[in-house]
Design an enzyme around this catalytic site. Structure first.
Site, short mmCIF file in Angstrom:
data_model
loop_
_atom_site.label_atom_id
_atom_site.label_comp_id
_atom_site.label_asym_id
_atom_site.label_seq_id
_atom_site.Cartn_x
_atom_site.Cartn_y
_atom_site.Cartn_z
N GLU B 65 47.45 44.17 37.35
CA GLU B 65 46.97 42.50 37.56
C GLU B 65 46.71 42.38 36.17
OE1 GLU B 65 45.91 45.13 39.37
OE2 GLU B 65 46.33 45.11 41.73
N HIS B 134 40.98 44.43 51.47
CA HIS B 134 41.70 44.22 51.92
C HIS B 134 42.00 42.92 53.40
CE1 HIS B 134 42.13 47.97 50.07
NE2 HIS B 134 43.60 47.78 49.76
#
Lengths: 328, 339
Positions: B65, B134
């Protein structure tokens, strides 16, 4: 690949311009900061990272670059900015925090942006890697010419951003070059205390990227290595990694007492100052005579004094302009 | 509108449609992220794109990322319009430097000369036992930092119009989509998010909240999934004669404080529903927007229905205890009335 006489003259003049600029900034930076050193005082406040000694890297690489090529630089960006052709007046004004500065005083010396020559820098280690790789991707996708160079320090080779960006650049075979300026110090921590890898060029192997190490802070050798890498990038053959041995003749930042340096290191480095060394070699090899060198030096002096005059005579920004240019 | 010409889309399909339409007209638009090409995005919002546009413009990335979001900044500054996906908002921890120090600041640091026209789309929200790395919303975390617009749609119509607006915007936009609204069966889906969505392209203007239900007695302000909880709570309260108004913020940056203030000025009562953490976030900001403007409009102390200040738990019983719900909003009204 060896530099032409004209290229050598440009390299020498640019190195001298950069050095004079730093020496002048150094002097002005201390105005208002003596006898008590307070970073917030004087005409140039904040941190100041000078590039004295590292000029050969900037000129050896930028000699191969055009206006349209992209450079991202570090928190120590002046030599790179000057070599890439950033407007020196507006750069000085930015460092002085004036309204006429490159970003009107919003960025300061660690955040110099000049879209005219595709130059940007950033204050955090290895931060320019991603944007340079992205600019290279942009050129490749658009089918436009141009290579992107990220200058980083040897300390940045231990950052995640370095590895992620190298991997992407290799994977996508981008016109990208990472140039590591190995001045052997990450602030006060020596390179040998930061990594078990003596030379970071070998890290290219981890990504399938050719790496080369250039010894001796030598403008000719840097020119040659960068020339090969730029040619490779322009030919669509993918990225390269270059690490250059260079010397930080100043502290990490102004006010750094440099107590971490081994005794005698500074003196040894000054004995190898690349500017007198290049001057001597130009004369020895007949690439320039005394008159030519004086002319180049005078032009460098003039550019620096004009830039400083421009900065000093520029108005301060309107305080409320702090709230403009937040969004496009 | 009659049933026959209604075109219900899920948010996932609405997002993909907006991206595809912009890609057809603007060659600078491309998509990068993990599993966004062959797989079509783990939340379905890039499905079908690689088939139409190919792998050059719909670009699967390594799990990297910092690398690809940093690269998007450089590409955007060089004239492209990247749409990048951060698969879960929770993953911002590995790449926030590229987001808030580069993407959000380069326009400012360049005195407006470098534009960074990119969209960072990222999933939010829990409710399906994916635990605390998450399931977070992190709306307040992103909205707190200046230099990036932050939007979060609650339905497919807004999702499409906001994605189109985000891609066309010259500033960076963080586009946060709630997993429970995506229309992915395996996540459990809020049916109310799939609404009529015109085929032609259109934009939904940023900075405009929407009164999605008019009422007299209490203003319930929320965003994304919380809007659906609020509408369900409002229907429940209506049965006992209470008339709630529901405001969907839609955009966090810029925040439409005027619509919030106007609604609370009318109802005199405020409940904020936010799946993000309780403290230092959206709910406090919404309340402050009202009270620092005119405290006299309030007939009762504002109430908050939020995630508590704790990591999001895994076990179903614990997570359901944790998350906002229609019942908790009804309870908040009860507390407000009792006060």
């Amino acid at each position: 690949m060896t530099p032409s006489k004209e290229q050598l003259h440009w390299m020498y003049e640019t190195m001298v311009t950069s050095r004079r600029f730093e020496e002048t900034i150094e002097k002005i930076y201390l105005e208002g900061k003596q006898p008590v050193f307070n970073m917030a005082s004087g005409p140039i406040p904040g941190e100041m990272h000078l590039s004295n000694g590292q000029e050969p890297v900037a000129v050896g690489v930028c000699a191969h670059l055009e206006k349209g090529d992209i450079v991202t630089a570090t928190h120590r960006p002046h030599h790179e900015a000057i070599a890439k052709g950033v407007d020196l007046n507006r750069m000085a004004a930015e460092i002085f925090g004036r309204a006429t500065g490159l970003s009107g005083g919003r960025g300061g010396h660690m955040h110099l942006f000049d879209p005219e020559v595709n130059f940007a820098c950033a204050g955090i280690i290895a931060q320019g890697m991603g944007p340079a790789v992205g600019a290279a991707l942009s050129r490749k996708m658009q089918g436009k010419p141009g290579v992107a160079v990220a200058f980083i320090g040897e300390g940045a080779a231990n950052q995640g951003a370095f590895h992620e960006a190298m991997n992407l650049a290799a994977l996508w075979k981008l016109p990208f070059i990472c140039v590591i300026e190995d001045n052997s110090w990450g602030i006060s921590v020596a390179k040998k205390d930061s990594t078990a890898v003596a030379r970071n060029d070998v890290r290219g192997a981890a990504y399938g990227v050719p790496g080369v190490y250039v010894e001796g802070n030598d403008p000719w050798k840097i020119f040659e290595a960068a020339g090969d890498a730029v040619a490779r990038a322009r030919a669509g053959e993918g990225p390269s990694l270059i690490e250059v041995e260079t010397y930080r003749l100043a502290g990490h930042f102004m006010g750094d007492a440099e107590g971490y340096r081994p005794k005698g290191e500074k003196e040894a480095l000054f004995a190898r100052d690349p500017i007198p060394a290049m001057r001597k070699r130009l004369l020895d090899e007949g690439a320039a005579d005394e008159a030519k060198l004086k002319e180049l030096e005078a032009r460098a002096e003039d550019r620096v004094s004009a830039a400083i005059d421009f900065a000093r005579s520029s108005a301060a920004p309107a305080p409320e302009d702090a709230l403009t240019e937040i969004f496009a | 509108m009659t049933q026959s010409n209604e075109r219900k889309l899920t948010i996932a399909r609405a997002m993909a449609e907006a991206i595809a339409q912009e890609m057809r007209t603007d060659p600078g638009v491309f998509v990068m992220g993990e599993d966004i090409a062959t797989l079509g995005g783990v939340f379905g919002n890039t499905r079908g794109l690689v088939e139409e546009f190919g792998r050059e413009r719909i670009r699967d990335t390594p799990i990297s990322e910092t690398g690809f979001i940093g690269a998007a900044v450089g590409a955007a500054q060089d004239g492209m319009r990247p749409v990048v996906e951060l698969m879960f908002a929770d993953f911002f921890g590995v790449c926030f430097d590229a987001i808030y120090n580069l993407m959000a600041k380069n326009t400012y640091f360049s005195g407006g000369k470098f534009k960074v026209p990119m969209v960072l789309m990222t999933s939010t929200g829990g409710g399906y036992s994916d635990a605390g790395q998450h399931s977070q919303c992190l709306y307040g975390t992103f909205a707190h930092l200046p230099g990036m617009k932050v939007v979060t749609p609650s339905n497919a119509y807004d999702a499409k119009g906001m994605m189109t607006a985000a891609i066309r915007d010259d500033s960076p936009v963080v586009y946060m989509f709630h997993k429970s609204l995506q229309g992915m069966g395996w996540l459990g889906t809020e049916q109310g998010a799939s609404v009529h969505t015109p085929e032609e392209d259109y934009t939904v203007e940023f900075g405009k909240a929407k009164v999605v239900r008019e009422g007299r007695d209490v203003t319930i302000v929320s965003l994304a999934m919380g809007v659906h909880h609020a509408l369900k709570a409002a229907a429940e309260l209506e049965k006992s004669g209470v008339s709630p108004e529901v405001v969907d913020l839609r955009t966090l940056v810029p925040l439409d404080r005027d619509t919030i203030r106007a609604s609370v000025a009318k109802t005199g009562r405020l409940i904020v529903v936010d799946e993000d953490y309780h403290s230092f976030g959206v709910s406090g900001e919404v309340i402050a927007s009202v009270v620092e403007h005119d405290i006299s409009v309030l007939k009762a102390a504002p109430q908050r229905v939020t995630a508590p200040d704790a990591p999001i738990p895994y076990a179903r019983e614990m997570e359901q205890f944790f998350l906002p719900s229609p019942a908790k909003i009804v309870d908040a009204w009860g507390r407000m009335k009792a006060a």
